[in-house]
Design a protein around this motif. Structure first.
Motif, short mmCIF file in Angstrom:
data_model
loop_
_atom_site.label_atom_id
_atom_site.label_comp_id
_atom_site.label_asym_id
_atom_site.label_seq_id
_atom_site.Cartn_x
_atom_site.Cartn_y
_atom_site.Cartn_z
N GLY A 81 13.33 2.74 11.37
CA GLY A 81 12.70 4.03 11.61
C GLY A 81 11.29 3.87 12.14
N ILE A 82 10.69 4.98 12.50
CA ILE A 82 9.32 4.97 13.02
C ILE A 82 8.36 4.54 11.92
CG2 ILE A 82 7.49 6.44 13.97
CD1 ILE A 82 9.82 8.11 15.24
N PRO A 83 7.48 3.59 12.18
CA PRO A 83 6.60 3.07 11.13
C PRO A 83 5.80 4.16 10.43
CG PRO A 83 6.47 1.72 13.09
CD PRO A 83 7.28 2.92 13.47
N THR A 84 5.86 4.14 9.10
CA THR A 84 5.12 5.06 8.25
C THR A 84 4.50 4.25 7.12
OG1 THR A 84 6.72 6.83 8.71
CG2 THR A 84 5.26 7.14 6.83
N GLU A 85 3.19 4.16 7.09
CA GLU A 85 2.54 3.31 6.09
C GLU A 85 2.64 3.90 4.68
OE1 GLU A 85 -1.45 2.39 7.26
OE2 GLU A 85 -0.77 1.06 8.87
N PRO A 86 2.77 3.02 3.66
CA PRO A 86 2.91 1.57 3.80
C PRO A 86 4.34 1.19 4.21
CG PRO A 86 2.99 2.15 1.49
CD PRO A 86 2.71 3.42 2.24
N ASN A 87 4.43 0.26 5.15
CA ASN A 87 5.71 -0.25 5.60
C ASN A 87 6.17 -1.38 4.69
OD1 ASN A 87 6.14 1.24 8.27
ND2 ASN A 87 4.06 0.45 8.51
N LEU A 88 7.42 -1.78 4.87
CA LEU A 88 8.00 -2.80 4.00
C LEU A 88 7.16 -4.08 4.01
CD1 LEU A 88 11.76 -3.65 3.68
CD2 LEU A 88 10.07 -5.47 3.86
N HIS A 89 6.73 -4.51 5.19
CA HIS A 89 5.98 -5.78 5.24
C HIS A 89 4.65 -5.69 4.50
CE1 HIS A 89 3.88 -3.75 8.57
NE2 HIS A 89 2.93 -4.67 8.45
N GLN A 90 4.05 -4.49 4.49
CA GLN A 90 2.78 -4.34 3.79
C GLN A 90 2.96 -4.44 2.29
OE1 GLN A 90 2.10 -0.60 5.83
NE2 GLN A 90 0.28 -1.43 6.85
N ILE A 91 4.07 -3.89 1.78
CA ILE A 91 4.36 -4.02 0.36
C ILE A 91 4.64 -5.48 0.00
CG2 ILE A 91 5.95 -3.38 -1.48
CD1 ILE A 91 4.31 -1.03 -0.58
N ALA A 92 5.51 -6.13 0.79
CA ALA A 92 5.89 -7.51 0.49
C ALA A 92 4.71 -8.46 0.61
CB ALA A 92 7.02 -7.94 1.42
N GLN A 93 3.94 -8.32 1.69
CA GLN A 93 2.85 -9.27 1.93
C GLN A 93 1.62 -9.00 1.06
OE1 GLN A 93 2.39 -9.14 6.22
NE2 GLN A 93 4.07 -10.58 6.53
N GLN A 94 1.56 -7.82 0.48
CA GLN A 94 0.50 -7.57 -0.50
C GLN A 94 0.68 -8.46 -1.72
OE1 GLN A 94 0.50 -3.69 -2.46
NE2 GLN A 94 -1.73 -3.62 -2.30
N LEU A 95 1.95 -8.66 -2.10
CA LEU A 95 2.26 -9.52 -3.24
C LEU A 95 2.44 -10.98 -2.84
CD1 LEU A 95 4.81 -7.17 -5.04
CD2 LEU A 95 2.53 -7.76 -5.83
#
Length: 269
Positions: A81-95
């Motif tokens: 889908g159209i990027p909507t923050e937070p995106n999956l990579h932002q959640i994963a890479q935060q951890l």
């Protein structure tokens, strides 16, 4: 993958597209009048559509957070889908800054925005692949360029499979994708259902089908079939917003009646 030309395929602005309608439900601006028009018609039939969109998004956040906590460092997200923050990579890479993510969608407007917005950490990797879920061979070949498919991968199919009827091989597609992933990989999914509101849900599916968008509502039993042979993570198949609610913030309006959708995460043996 990287370097794909977002102008290589024309954007169809004459017909509504699920990804752009989803963006409209979320309050985004990356949609067209035809998407808004269909979205408003759907709202007249099912006023909870925006809440359902946000609840699905929140599930993805919680499931990704849970998976990263379990040590998963690779994610394949199909139907981005159209990027909507937070995106999956932002959640994963935060951890886990070293996490590697491949996004996949078939709408050129999603690619146009993904190339501009999906920026990951320098320690990890974030890439985008334009492909359709009905072409798992292309998806796996592209994902293999970024992900190590000898190590566990979390396969994300959030709010996607209700667009794929059984006649188009929905279960076979999921099986094919999982076959390419090693033991210890995970499947995370959400899916719309008519279990709680059969009459309203049936009416809400007729309009998009008349416009050429297939919409298949599956029962709890039918949804659970996608996880055959996998080990479901507790609490198993659950109403979307009730899956590990402690891992995220509640969506306003999610408790105003039953949200007609299921979510689950399962591990490949």
């Amino acid at each position: 993958m990287a370097g794909q030309d977002p102008t290589a395929a024309a954007i169809d602005t004459g017909n509504p597209h699920p990804a752009r309608m989803y963006d409209w439900y979320l309050g985004g601006k990356d949609n067209y009048p035809v998407d808004e028009a269909m979205g408003r018609q759907m709202l007249a039939l099912e006023p909870r559509m925006p809440v359902m969109a946000r609840v699905n998004r929140a599930f993805m956040h919680r499931a990704t957070r849970w998976l990263a906590q379990q040590g998963v460092r690779q994610f394949l997200d199909i139907g981005t889908g159209i990027p909507t923050e937070p995106n999956l990579h932002q959640i994963a890479q935060q951890l886990a800054p070293e996490a590697r993510i491949v996004y996949c969608d078939n709408d050129p407007i999603v690619l146009a925005h993904a190339t501009a917005l999906l920026r990951g950490t320098p320690e990890g990797a974030t890439e985008y692949l334009r492909a359709d879920v009905r072409d798992p061979g292309t998806i796996i070949a592209g994902a293999r360029q970024i992900l190590d498919l000898d190590r566990p991968v979390a396969l994300s199919l959030v709010a996607l499979l209700h667009f794929i009827p059984d006649a188009d091989g929905a279960h076979e597609l999921v099986d094919r994708l999982l076959t390419e992933l090693p033991s210890g990989s995970y499947l995370m999914m959400t899916h719309a259902t008519a279990d709680f509101t059969p009459e309203e849900s049936a009416a809400a599916t007729e309009k998009p089908q008349a416009e050429g968008t297939t919409y298949t509502l599956r029962s709890r039993e039918e949804f659970t079939r996608f996880f055959a042979g996998l080990d479901l993570v507790e609490p198993g198949v659950e109403i979307v917003h009730k899956w590990h609610p402690e891992l995220g913030e509640p969506v306003p309006g999610q408790d105003d009646g039953v949200i007609p959708g299921y979510g689950a995460v399962a591990r490949k043996r």
